[in-house]
Enzyme design. Structure first.
Site, short mmCIF file in Angstrom:
data_model
loop_
_atom_site.label_atom_id
_atom_site.label_comp_id
_atom_site.label_asym_id
_atom_site.label_seq_id
_atom_site.Cartn_x
_atom_site.Cartn_y
_atom_site.Cartn_z
N GLU A 86 0.85 -1.22 0.00
CA GLU A 86 0.00 0.00 0.00
C GLU A 86 0.87 1.25 0.00
O GLU A 86 0.66 2.19 -0.75
CB GLU A 86 -0.90 -0.03 1.23
CG GLU A 86 -1.97 1.04 1.27
CD GLU A 86 -2.93 0.87 2.46
OE1 GLU A 86 -2.65 0.03 3.35
OE2 GLU A 86 -3.94 1.58 2.49
N THR B 89 -2.02 4.05 8.41
CA THR B 89 -1.36 5.18 7.74
C THR B 89 0.00 4.73 7.27
O THR B 89 0.65 3.91 7.94
CB THR B 89 -1.26 6.40 8.67
OG1 THR B 89 -0.79 7.53 7.92
CG2 THR B 89 -0.33 6.15 9.85
#
Ligand SMILES: O=P(O)(O)OP(=O)(O)OP(=O)(O)OC[C@H]1O[C@@H](n2cnc3c(O)ncnc32)[C@H](O)[C@@H]1O
Ligand SMILES: [Ca+2]
EC number: 3.6.1.5
Length: 490
Positions: free
Chosen positions: A169, A201
């Site tokens: 990601e 995050t």
């Protein structure tokens, strides 16, 4: 006595002239038509971003014959799936697949029918499904199964639905940002990627090769267009803005009181929360307090400094076994270069108008926003979704703390961060990088550049034809002069 002029001479000269002109025109026309770009044939790719808070469908398109050129893939269409992320359907997995149907129908209409069979379709699930997998592998599989069934029934070239890793990601977010800002081909400085989701995050940036040795799990190497990139990346699970709010609420309700006075919410804000909505998350490792009832009243007191202390308590700055750490004992080399901060970084900082000011000014603006009474906030922003509006004080304080105390951005390096939603019309996020990687559209080696771009080729050809034409004209003229002036006085 003049020698009779040979009538044939003129005819021959004119004939050669006409022939020469036709030859040159034919030459130029062929060259231009021969190299005219073929009818723009476009190819398409579809990626579903199954996030913790929502699913989004991205359709990308690119000129078919320019696949390996950098920067050619553009976002053609975006569809936000109605309802929550797929991990929220764990109790009714069939609904997860069903929820995608409307956006899939939009995709069918947005990709030309003759291209459907050759258009790859991918689904990548992120932190919401990572948390569901931690909680219950079987429910996780059922949700993915339901999604797979729907995607297999589309006319597209289905390529699979899977949970991508935090490392992927982060790394693919970096690829997207640098591909769209055309930084990959030049081999020049690249831009770091900061992604804030609802459940995790990510921070990713290129670093020196020797920096990557300390922690293999935080290192990703890419060879793109003939350039080697050594990336640092880390994904903090449970540090997306929704999950980190639960961490903060759990921290503040350890006593099990029936009312929580929360400095991270505006003065006058009040709502009832159930303890299970906080403690049911796999991110919360502390048990629900024994003295706790069913729920508690969550009341705002709006104090930014006290809110910073609440936020500080969800970070652990001890126990670093590396040369440098960000937080929670995670290795992080010194920050390098410019950064693009997207997703919730953008949603929150753009709303609070904190995207283009100094760090000090942002801290002051944040304090002013948090101390504004809730009634005034609601009057000022009547059209903003109340859940978002209520959480901006917390989310903004969290972001400022995460970037400074967490990642070590300072007053001096703060201006290196750009808060972005799109780059050249395409959303910043991991999906484009994911597709580029899976479709091999970023070659490891730089593709051979044609010796001459099309325009250059035609210009050169036109120039030589003109030169040829002038030479022909001059030789014809001298031939003409010789023919017509040839007089023999006998
Ligand atoms: O990456 P993961 O962690 O899976 O999460 P996600 O992909 O679903 O997360 P998003 O970036 O889509 O959004 C992150 C958070 O921002 C919230 N959000 C979305 N739009 C927003 C807006 O306009 N204002 C404030 N918050 C917003 C959303 O509810 C999430 O809590
Ligand atoms: Ca996300």
């Amino acid at each position: 006595k003049e020698k009779p002029k040979n009538p044939w001479h003129k005819a021959v000269v004119i004939f050669i002239a006409v022939l020469g002109i036709i030859a040159i025109v034919a030459l130029v026309t062929t060259a231009v038509l021969q190299n005219k770009p073929l009818q723009q044939k476009f190819k398409y790719g579809i990626v579903l971003d199954a996030g913790s808070s929502h699913t989004a469908v991205y359709i990308y398109e690119w000129p078919a014959e320019k696949e390996n050129d950098t920067g050619r893939v553009k976002q053609k269409h975006f569809c936000q799936v109605k309802g929550p992320g797929i991990s929220s359907y764990s109790l009714s997995p069939e609904q997860a697949g069903h929820s995608l149907r409307l956006c899939i129908q939009e995709a069918v209409l947005n990709v030309p029918r003759r291209r459907h069979h050759e258009t790859p379709l991918y689904l990548g699930a992120t932190a919401g499904m990572r948390l569901l997998r931690m909680e219950n592998q079987s429910l996780c599989d059922q949700v993915l199964g339901s999604v797979e069934k729907v995607l297999q029934s589309t006319p597209f070239d289905y390529q699979g639905a899977r949970i991508i890793s935090g490392q992927e990601e982060g790394a693919f977010g970096w690829v997207t940002v640098n591909y769209l800002s055309d930084r990959l081909k030049q081999g020049s400085g690249t831009t770091g990627a900061l992604d804030l989701g609802g459940a995790s995050t990510q921070i990713t940036f290129a670093t020196n090769q020797d920096e990557t040795g300390e922690s293999a799990e935080n290192t990703v190497t890419f060879r793109l267009y003939g350039n080697d990139y050594f990336l640092y990346t880390h994904s903090f699970l449970c540090y997306g803005k929704d999950q980190v709010l639960k961490l903060a609420l759990a921290q503040q309700t350890q006593a099990g009181a029936s009312t929580l006075l929360d400095p991270c919410f505006n003065q006058g804000y009040s709502t009832n929360l159930s303890y299970s909505s906080v403690y049911s998350s796999p991110c919360i490792t502390t048990q629900k307090p024994l003295a706790a009832g069913e729920g508690f009243t969550h009341r705002g007191t709006g104090n930014a400094l006290q809110c910073q202390e609440v936020v500080r308590r969800i970070f652990n700055f001890s126990g670093c076994t590396f040369s440098h750490c960000s937080f929670n004992g995670v290795y992080q080399p010194p920050l390098q270069g410019q950064f693009g901060a997207f997703s919730a970084y953008y949603f929150v900082m753009n709303f609070l108008n904190l995207t283009s000011d100094t760090l000090e000014n942002n801290m002051e603006k944040m304090a002013r926003y948090c101390s504004t009474p809730w009634t005034q906030i609601k009057q000022q922003f009547p059209n903003v979704k109340e859940k978002y509006l209520a959480e901006y004080c917390f989310s903004g304080t969290y972001i400022l703390f995460l970037l400074t105390h967490g990642y070590n951005f300072t007053s001096d390096t703060w201006s290196n961060i750009k808060f972005i939603k799109k780059i050249s019309g395409s959303d910043a996020g991991w999906t484009l990088g994911y597709m580029l990687n899976l479709t091999n559209m970023i070659p490891a080696e730089a593709p051979d550049t044609p010796p001459l771009p099309h325009a250059g080729y035609v210009t050169l050809l036109l120039f030589t034809s003109l030169l040829l034409f002038l030479i022909l004209l001059c030789s014809l003229r001298s031939l003409w002069v010789r023919c017509t002036s040839q007089r023999q006085i006998i």
